[in-house]
Write an enzyme that holds these catalytic residues in place. Structure first.
Site, PDB file in Angstrom:
ATOM      1  CG  ASP A  36      46.723   2.636  55.633  1.00 18.92           C
ATOM      2  OD1 ASP A  36      47.015   1.699  56.238  1.00 18.92           O
ATOM      3  OD2 ASP A  36      46.959   3.857  55.750  1.00 18.92           O
TER       4      ASP A  36
ATOM      5  CG  ASN B 127      52.445  13.680  53.808  1.00 14.94           C
ATOM      6  OD1 ASN B 127      52.076  12.930  54.745  1.00 14.94           O
ATOM      7  ND2 ASN B 127      52.339  13.019  52.590  1.00 14.94           N
TER       8      ASN B 127
ATOM      9  CG  HIS C 194      49.799  10.244  55.237  1.00 20.11           C
ATOM     10  ND1 HIS C 194      50.684   9.883  54.315  1.00 20.11           N
ATOM     11  CD2 HIS C 194      49.945   9.496  56.228  1.00 20.11           C
ATOM     12  CE1 HIS C 194      51.611   8.834  54.792  1.00 20.11           C
ATOM     13  NE2 HIS C 194      51.097   8.654  56.022  1.00 20.11           N
TER      14      HIS C 194
ATOM     15  CD  GLU D 190      50.058  10.358  50.721  1.00 23.16           C
ATOM     16  OE1 GLU D 190      50.464  11.160  51.481  1.00 23.16           O
ATOM     17  OE2 GLU D 190      50.846   9.618  50.451  1.00 23.16           O
TER      18      GLU D 190
HETATM   19  C1  GLP Z   1      51.963   5.090  56.843  1.00 24.66           C
HETATM   20  C2  GLP Z   1      50.534   4.653  57.089  1.00 24.66           C
HETATM   21  C3  GLP Z   1      49.880   5.665  58.197  1.00 24.66           C
HETATM   22  C4  GLP Z   1      51.081   5.700  59.244  1.00 24.66           C
HETATM   23  C5  GLP Z   1      52.147   6.292  58.885  1.00 24.66           C
HETATM   24  C6  GLP Z   1      53.110   6.799  59.827  1.00 24.66           C
HETATM   25  O1  GLP Z   1      52.077   5.684  55.727  1.00 24.66           O
HETATM   26  N1  GLP Z   1      49.624   4.471  56.166  1.00 24.66           N
HETATM   27  O2  GLP Z   1      48.637   4.981  58.664  1.00 24.66           O
HETATM   28  O3  GLP Z   1      50.205   6.467  60.457  1.00 24.66           O
HETATM   29  O4  GLP Z   1      52.617   5.705  57.842  1.00 24.66           O
HETATM   30  O5  GLP Z   1      53.893   5.687  59.769  1.00 24.66           O
HETATM   31  P1  GLP Z   1      54.945   5.502  61.230  1.00 24.66           P
HETATM   32  O6  GLP Z   1      54.299   5.262  62.312  1.00 24.66           O
HETATM   33  O7  GLP Z   1      55.958   4.668  60.498  1.00 24.66           O
HETATM   34  O8  GLP Z   1      55.701   6.981  61.171  1.00 24.66           O
END
Ligand code: GLP
Length: 247
Positions: free
Chosen positions: A68, A136, A138, A143
């Site tokens: 993404d 959440n 995702h 989302e």
């Molecule tokens: C972001 C990314 C996700 C990632 C998530 C968790 O929003 N789009 O791909 O897995 O956050 O991030 P973190 O590892 O910083 O908790």
């Protein structure tokens, strides 16, 4: 049935994920890797950098696809996921720039950028997809509310995500409100999926993904429909599972 491995620490979970990725690339140097951003995979990338530096592995024939990207940020912007990937992994290893696939968050026509990326992905299915998990539930930027059949597209980020990602920003003082993400169906096309989730903030999401029915309310729950998914979690992230954390 998902395979769940619970580790005493986040470091141990990340190390195990890194070893799986390194084993894959050693066995199949031209593997297609699906990569994630966020704080969680940073230790995985650090180990990949170390292994490459020591000559234990070469990524020169591997291909990558990132999950993404924020809309509106050029690759050179420090808060873009493209810049994150360069910092954490690409600049410090021997990945070939020609084999690195990133979404252009600054594309003037976001829809055609999403179509361009979707077409590339169709041509080169991902062998091993690394995923983090949002608080959440995702995956990528899919989302709550995302459809199982969703593909690469422009999405609006939820309030929860705008809040959760705020501390990760380096320069911006506000999280971009939109992003382009691989869809759920793109993620599920990977031959193998590895989910890394660590810390107590992820405990609820981990429990919902692993113990509740598949639901659009928790996009990570769709992963249970994949035949080859392995979860790597630490004790904190496993703390709300029915059987509790076990080392
Ligand atoms: C972001 C990314 C996700 C990632 C998530 C968790 O929003 N789009 O791909 O897995 O956050 O991030 P973190 O590892 O910083 O908790």
């Amino acid at each position: 049935m998902a395979l769940v491995s619970i580790f005493p620490t986040a470091e141990a979970a990340a190390a195990a994920v890194a070893e799986r990725v390194l084993a894959k690339v050693s066995a199949e140097p031209d593997a297609v890797l699906g990569l994630a951003t966020g704080q969680t995979p940073r230790k995985v990338y650090a180990r990949m950098v170390e292994a490459c530096g020591k000559g234990e592995v070469s990524f020169s024939s591997a291909t990558t696809f990132n999950l993404d990207e924020y809309c509106g940020l050029p690759a050179a912007h420090p808060d873009s996921y493209a810049a994150y990937m360069q910092r954490e992994l690409f600049h410090r290893t021997d990945f070939s720039p020609a084999n690195i696939n990133l979404i252009d968050g600054s594309a003037a026509d976001e829809k055609s950028e999403a179509s361009r990326y979707a077409a590339l992905l169709r041509k080169q299915p991902v062998d091993i997809q690394l995923l983090g998990l949002g608080v959440n539930g995702h995956i990528g930027f899919n989302e709550p509310g995302s459809a199982l059949a969703s593909t690469v597209r422009v999405v609006e980020l939820s309030e929860e995500t705008l809040h959760a990602n705020l501390p990760t920003l380096l320069v911006l003082d506000k999280v971009p409100e939109r992003a382009i993400t691989m869809g759920i169906s793109d993620i599920l096309r990977a031959r193998e999926i590895i989910v890394l989730a660590t810390g107590s903030a992820k405990a609820d999401a981990v429990r919902r993904c692993l113990e509740e029915e598949q639901t659009a309310d928790c996009p990570g729950s769709y992963l249970s429909g994949h035949p080859n998914v392995q979860w790597f979690v630490d004790q904190a992230a496993a703390s709300k599972l029915r059987n509790g954390p076990r080392a």
